[in-house]
Motif scaffolding. Structure first.
Motif, mmCIF file in Angstrom:
data_model
loop_
_atom_site.group_PDB
_atom_site.id
_atom_site.type_symbol
_atom_site.label_atom_id
_atom_site.label_comp_id
_atom_site.label_asym_id
_atom_site.label_seq_id
_atom_site.Cartn_x
_atom_site.Cartn_y
_atom_site.Cartn_z
ATOM 1 N N UNK A 58 0.846 -1.195 0.000
ATOM 2 C CA UNK A 58 0.000 0.000 0.000
ATOM 3 C C UNK A 58 0.880 1.243 0.000
ATOM 4 N N UNK A 59 0.623 2.127 -0.941
ATOM 5 C CA UNK A 59 1.401 3.348 -1.056
ATOM 6 C C UNK A 59 0.956 4.344 0.008
ATOM 7 N N UNK A 60 1.930 4.929 0.676
ATOM 8 C CA UNK A 60 1.647 5.946 1.670
ATOM 9 C C UNK A 60 2.619 7.103 1.547
ATOM 10 N N UNK A 61 2.104 8.300 1.733
ATOM 11 C CA UNK A 61 2.926 9.495 1.827
ATOM 12 C C UNK A 61 2.626 10.130 3.176
ATOM 13 N N UNK A 62 3.670 10.403 3.940
ATOM 14 C CA UNK A 62 3.485 10.962 5.267
ATOM 15 C C UNK A 62 4.300 12.243 5.392
ATOM 16 N N UNK A 63 3.580 13.351 5.621
ATOM 17 C CA UNK A 63 4.241 14.640 5.782
ATOM 18 C C UNK A 63 4.534 14.921 7.248
ATOM 19 N N UNK A 64 5.525 15.750 7.465
ATOM 20 C CA UNK A 64 5.841 16.225 8.811
ATOM 21 C C UNK A 64 6.572 17.550 8.695
ATOM 22 N N UNK A 65 6.701 18.231 9.837
ATOM 23 C CA UNK A 65 7.480 19.460 9.863
ATOM 24 C C UNK A 65 6.682 20.739 9.949
ATOM 25 N N UNK A 66 5.364 20.625 9.899
ATOM 26 C CA UNK A 66 4.553 21.825 10.013
ATOM 27 C C UNK A 66 4.568 22.383 11.421
ATOM 28 N N UNK A 67 4.002 23.562 11.577
ATOM 29 C CA UNK A 67 3.947 24.160 12.904
ATOM 30 C C UNK A 67 3.510 25.598 12.849
ATOM 31 N N UNK A 68 3.615 26.248 14.001
ATOM 32 C CA UNK A 68 3.261 27.653 14.152
ATOM 33 C C UNK A 68 4.542 28.464 14.254
ATOM 34 N N UNK A 69 4.710 29.402 13.338
ATOM 35 C CA UNK A 69 5.899 30.248 13.329
ATOM 36 C C UNK A 69 5.490 31.698 13.110
ATOM 37 N N UNK A 70 6.448 32.587 13.271
ATOM 38 C CA UNK A 70 6.203 34.001 13.023
ATOM 39 C C UNK A 70 6.649 34.373 11.613
ATOM 40 N N UNK A 71 6.096 35.438 11.119
ATOM 41 C CA UNK A 71 6.485 35.929 9.797
ATOM 42 C C UNK A 71 8.002 36.149 9.758
ATOM 43 N N UNK A 72 8.601 35.702 8.653
ATOM 44 C CA UNK A 72 10.044 35.807 8.503
ATOM 45 C C UNK A 72 10.800 34.564 8.911
ATOM 46 N N UNK A 73 10.149 33.673 9.638
ATOM 47 C CA UNK A 73 10.790 32.438 10.084
ATOM 48 C C UNK A 73 10.862 31.407 8.948
ATOM 49 N N UNK A 74 11.487 30.293 9.267
ATOM 50 C CA UNK A 74 11.636 29.208 8.296
ATOM 51 C C UNK A 74 11.067 27.909 8.850
ATOM 52 N N UNK A 75 10.656 27.055 7.940
ATOM 53 C CA UNK A 75 10.237 25.696 8.274
ATOM 54 C C UNK A 75 10.710 24.766 7.168
ATOM 55 N N UNK A 76 10.933 23.510 7.542
ATOM 56 C CA UNK A 76 11.278 22.502 6.544
ATOM 57 C C UNK A 76 10.283 21.360 6.643
ATOM 58 N N UNK A 77 9.522 21.185 5.577
ATOM 59 C CA UNK A 77 8.572 20.084 5.524
ATOM 60 C C UNK A 77 9.243 18.859 4.915
ATOM 61 N N UNK A 78 8.855 17.712 5.428
ATOM 62 C CA UNK A 78 9.362 16.445 4.898
ATOM 63 C C UNK A 78 8.192 15.568 4.492
ATOM 64 N N UNK A 79 8.444 14.733 3.505
ATOM 65 C CA UNK A 79 7.446 13.765 3.056
ATOM 66 C C UNK A 79 8.162 12.457 2.777
ATOM 67 N N UNK A 80 7.755 11.424 3.482
ATOM 68 C CA UNK A 80 8.355 10.105 3.290
ATOM 69 C C UNK A 80 7.348 9.200 2.600
ATOM 70 N N UNK A 81 7.778 8.578 1.525
ATOM 71 C CA UNK A 81 6.920 7.683 0.755
ATOM 72 C C UNK A 81 7.250 6.235 1.083
#
Length: 123
Positions: free
Chosen positions: A1-24
């Motif tokens: 069964x194919x699955x894609x799972x995202x992670x890395x989201x969150x609450x940040x302030x304007x100007x900040x950075x985030x890195x999202x990941x997706x594992x298949x």
């Protein structure tokens, strides 16, 4: 069964950075085109970025110069580095995959989807 799972989201302030990941999982995604889309409250799904099986990236105009998509085939993973975040980037971000020859920017062309990860950017 194919699955894609995202992670890395969150609450940040304007100007900040985030890195999202997706594992298949479920099959090899080495030959897959991978995309990131987002859905903001009250809006339709929006293309964000995509990367072809060969490593060519494409971006929505609204994120060019701020977001970078990359992939690690050995880990069956795709990433979205988001810098200089703005409140208008607030949305649920979805990872998607397809096995077409050409890289598509259109949601309907992607057969596999993750469950999404929330990104909230406060002003």
């Amino acid at each position: 069964q194919v699955q894609l799972v995202e992670s890395g989201g969150g609450l940040v302030q304007a100007g900040d950075s985030l890195r999202l990941s997706c594992v298949a999982s479920g099959r090899s995604f080495t030959n897959a085109n991978m995309g990131w889309f987002r859905l903001a409250s009250g809006k339709e799904h929006e293309f964000v970025a995509a990367i072809s099986w060969s490593g060519r990236g494409d971006y929505a105009d609204s994120v060019k110069g701020r977001f970078t998509i990359s992939r690690d085939n050995a880990k069956n993973s795709v990433y979205l580095q988001m810098n200089s975040l703005k409140p208008e980037d607030t949305a649920v971000y979805y990872c998607a995959a397809d096995f077409a020859v050409r890289l598509s920017l259109h949601r309907d062309d992607y057969a596999y989807w993750g469950q999404g990860t929330q990104v909230t950017v406060s002003s």
